[in-house]
Design an enzyme around this catalytic site. Structure first.
Site, PDB file in Angstrom:
ATOM      1  N   HIS A   3      60.648 -31.857  56.103  1.00 63.24           N
ATOM      2  CA  HIS A   3      59.841 -32.843  55.376  1.00 63.24           C
ATOM      3  C   HIS A   3      59.074 -33.710  56.355  1.00 63.24           C
ATOM      4  O   HIS A   3      57.935 -34.067  56.125  1.00 63.24           O
ATOM      5  CB  HIS A   3      60.747 -33.669  54.464  1.00 63.24           C
ATOM      6  N   TRP A   6      55.807 -32.030  57.043  1.00 61.54           N
ATOM      7  CA  TRP A   6      54.833 -32.006  55.947  1.00 61.54           C
ATOM      8  C   TRP A   6      54.401 -33.406  55.556  1.00 61.54           C
ATOM      9  O   TRP A   6      53.312 -33.610  55.012  1.00 61.54           O
ATOM     10  CB  TRP A   6      55.373 -31.199  54.762  1.00 61.54           C
ATOM     11  N   LEU A 140      52.244 -15.972  58.659  1.00 61.33           N
ATOM     12  CA  LEU A 140      53.031 -16.855  59.537  1.00 61.33           C
ATOM     13  C   LEU A 140      54.385 -16.194  59.727  1.00 61.33           C
ATOM     14  O   LEU A 140      55.095 -15.927  58.738  1.00 61.33           O
ATOM     15  CB  LEU A 140      53.191 -18.233  58.911  1.00 61.33           C
ATOM     16  N   CYS A 141      54.716 -15.900  60.994  1.00 55.27           N
ATOM     17  CA  CYS A 141      55.963 -15.168  61.250  1.00 55.27           C
ATOM     18  C   CYS A 141      56.550 -15.590  62.590  1.00 55.27           C
ATOM     19  O   CYS A 141      55.847 -15.619  63.604  1.00 55.27           O
ATOM     20  CB  CYS A 141      55.680 -13.662  61.279  1.00 55.27           C
ATOM     21  N   VAL A 142      57.827 -15.947  62.576  1.00 52.94           N
ATOM     22  CA  VAL A 142      58.561 -16.269  63.818  1.00 52.94           C
ATOM     23  C   VAL A 142      59.699 -15.265  63.922  1.00 52.94           C
ATOM     24  O   VAL A 142      60.405 -15.035  62.934  1.00 52.94           O
ATOM     25  CB  VAL A 142      59.109 -17.718  63.754  1.00 52.94           C
ATOM     26  N   ARG A 150      61.794 -24.839  65.497  1.00 43.16           N
ATOM     27  CA  ARG A 150      60.646 -25.665  65.100  1.00 43.16           C
ATOM     28  C   ARG A 150      59.335 -25.093  65.654  1.00 43.16           C
ATOM     29  O   ARG A 150      58.431 -25.834  66.009  1.00 43.16           O
ATOM     30  CB  ARG A 150      60.816 -27.132  65.526  1.00 43.16           C
ATOM     31  N   LEU A 151      59.244 -23.739  65.696  1.00 38.65           N
ATOM     32  CA  LEU A 151      57.996 -23.119  66.176  1.00 38.65           C
ATOM     33  C   LEU A 151      56.939 -23.116  65.076  1.00 38.65           C
ATOM     34  O   LEU A 151      55.743 -23.248  65.345  1.00 38.65           O
ATOM     35  CB  LEU A 151      58.258 -21.687  66.637  1.00 38.65           C
ATOM     36  N   ALA A 152      57.376 -22.978  63.806  1.00 39.68           N
ATOM     37  CA  ALA A 152      56.398 -22.875  62.710  1.00 39.68           C
ATOM     38  C   ALA A 152      55.474 -24.093  62.663  1.00 39.68           C
ATOM     39  O   ALA A 152      54.247 -23.932  62.603  1.00 39.68           O
ATOM     40  CB  ALA A 152      57.118 -22.674  61.381  1.00 39.68           C
ATOM     41  N   LEU A 389      46.358 -11.773  50.113  1.00 37.70           N
ATOM     42  CA  LEU A 389      46.980 -10.505  50.561  1.00 37.70           C
ATOM     43  C   LEU A 389      48.364 -10.777  51.174  1.00 37.70           C
ATOM     44  O   LEU A 389      48.591 -11.823  51.715  1.00 37.70           O
ATOM     45  CB  LEU A 389      46.061  -9.843  51.583  1.00 37.70           C
TER      46      LEU A 389
END
Ligand SMILES: CCOC(=O)c1cnc2ccc(OC)cc2c1SCCC#N
Length: 389
Positions: A3, A6, A140-142, A150-152, A389
């Site tokens: 949170h 964001w 988006l992929c880790v 906390r890479l995203a 997609l």
């Protein structure tokens, strides 16, 4: 911590009280200048470095494919994991006007292994009456081994920075998880084409009062399409299909504004990627279009089946035949192409045929989001015209 991230972003917060008067709809942040955008990439943990993935490079597309096929989205029961093909990824990432600057990778400095990815492609999206230049954010992929580092948030901040550098201030994205704050919450529906396989893998169950033979019969489809004259779309159809789709998309609260070049890219049939069929009208016009894209999934840990061949409803317009008949033809054509299941969201006019054509509701939701654009009312799925997609 999620949170906290964001809460720093220009998205409608959950806490947005039912304030009256409501905040104005439209951009959340005041206009910014490209020259004021941060010039340096955001900081990664010291063992990792940014890279730009060249999807035209045979080796690099394999690296993106391999990262995603092993580490991208799985369903809640970990039964399936999306297995976007190399050809599909090239198609999805090379939309007209694309830039490789928005195909962002993270590599381990020592091994140079690709361990994370995020992408954006340019799009013009109409939100109610405003046509806004946006980035469509996807993939988006880790890597599984690097989760909760906390890479995203760093990937999201970095692609936001690069999108800003190209004078683009809004974005659209979807996710299966709830984030602040869904523009629309849609549901997946599934239509069995190969019921035995779906039962074998444990997705579907034999109804207690039905045999396998009876179940196969229930989902059986005609060998040939019902609509006379339905045929694969070809290049000469692009102007007429663009006119048909443009008119059709006007009725939705959110929809892409598609040029002929984008219609050609998105809808001209490409084996193993996208299928499109048209019914011709008078004088070279096109009266009907049905289309679906190919997105297989790995079946996790099943000894008998390794891949699920899934078709996903794309853009469908019926003006000379009933929509149910057009979509039955889509099912027939997908079955002819050996798909195991035909998936559709409850968006566009899909609610009108889902039950009658024997789709069953999935247990997954797909939430649509806008970045830096406020809409005071959440949309109903039927108000959504955009397929991501
Ligand atoms: C048989 C019906 O389920 C799927 O087709 C499927 C396949 N692969 C997935 C991979 C990741 C995944 O993560 C949410 C879901 C699926 C799903 S269900 C939701 C997509 C649709 N329709």
């Amino acid at each position: 911590a999620a949170h906290a991230f964001w809460e720093t972003q220009p998205v409608t917060q959950f806490s947005a009280e039912r304030s009256a008067p409501e905040l104005p709809e439209g951009a959340i942040q005041p206009p910014q200048k490209v020259e004021d955008v941060r010039q340096e990439p955001y900081k990664l943990p010291s063992a990792y470095e940014w890279c730009t993935c060249d999807v035209n490079d045979a080796q690099e597309i394999v690296e993106v494919y391999t990262l995603l096929t092993n580490n991208y989205v799985e369903d809640d029961d970990n039964m399936f994991r999306f297995d976007y093909s190399k050809e599909f990824l090239r198609w999805a990432l090379k939309l007209p006007g694309y830039t490789s600057q928005w195909h962002i990778g993270v590599r381990a400095k020592t091994s140079k292994k690709l361990v994370a990815f995020i992408s954006g492609v340019p799009a013009r999206i109409r939100v109610q009456s405003a046509v806004v230049r946006m980035a469509e954010i996807n993939f988006l992929c880790v890597h599984k081994k690097l989760r909760s580092k906390r890479l995203a948030p760093v990937l999201i901040r970095e692609i936001t920075r690069r999108v800003h550098l190209r004078d683009t201030w809004q974005a659209v994205y979807t996710a299966g998880v709830v984030l602040p704050k869904p523009l629309a919450t849609c549901r997946y529906w599934h239509r069995s084409l190969n019921p035995k396989k779906l039962i074998d893998v444990g997705f579907s169950r034999l109804a207690r009062n039905m045999t396998m033979a009876r179940t196969i019969k229930l989902y059986k489809l005609p060998e040939q399409p019902l609509s006379p004259g339905i045929r694969p779309m070809h290049p000469a159809d692009v102007p007429a299909v663009t006119a048909l789709v443009t008119t059709y998309l006007q009725q939705f609260a959110i929809a892409p504004v598609l040029s002929e070049e984008e219609i050609a890219h998105l809808l001209l049939p490409a084996a193993g990627v996208v299928s499109s069929y048209v019914i011709g009208g008078e004088g070279g016009r096109v009266s009907d279009l049905c289309s679906f894209y190919t997105l297989p999934s790995s079946i996790i840990g099943n000894p008998e089946h390794s891949t699920l061949k899934a078709a996903y409803s794309f853009y469908n317009v019926a003006t000379s035949v009933p929509l149910e008949q057009l979509m039955t033809d889509a099912l027939i054509l997908a079955k002819q192409d050996d798909f195991d299941v035909f998936n559709a969201l409850d968006i566009q006019h899909n609610e009108a045929f889902l039950k009658d054509l024997k789709f069953g509701p999935g247990d997954g939701f797909l939430h649509y989001y806008l970045y830096n654009w406020r809409l005071n009312k959440e949309l109903q799925p039927r108000q959504v015209g955009l397929v991501m997609l």
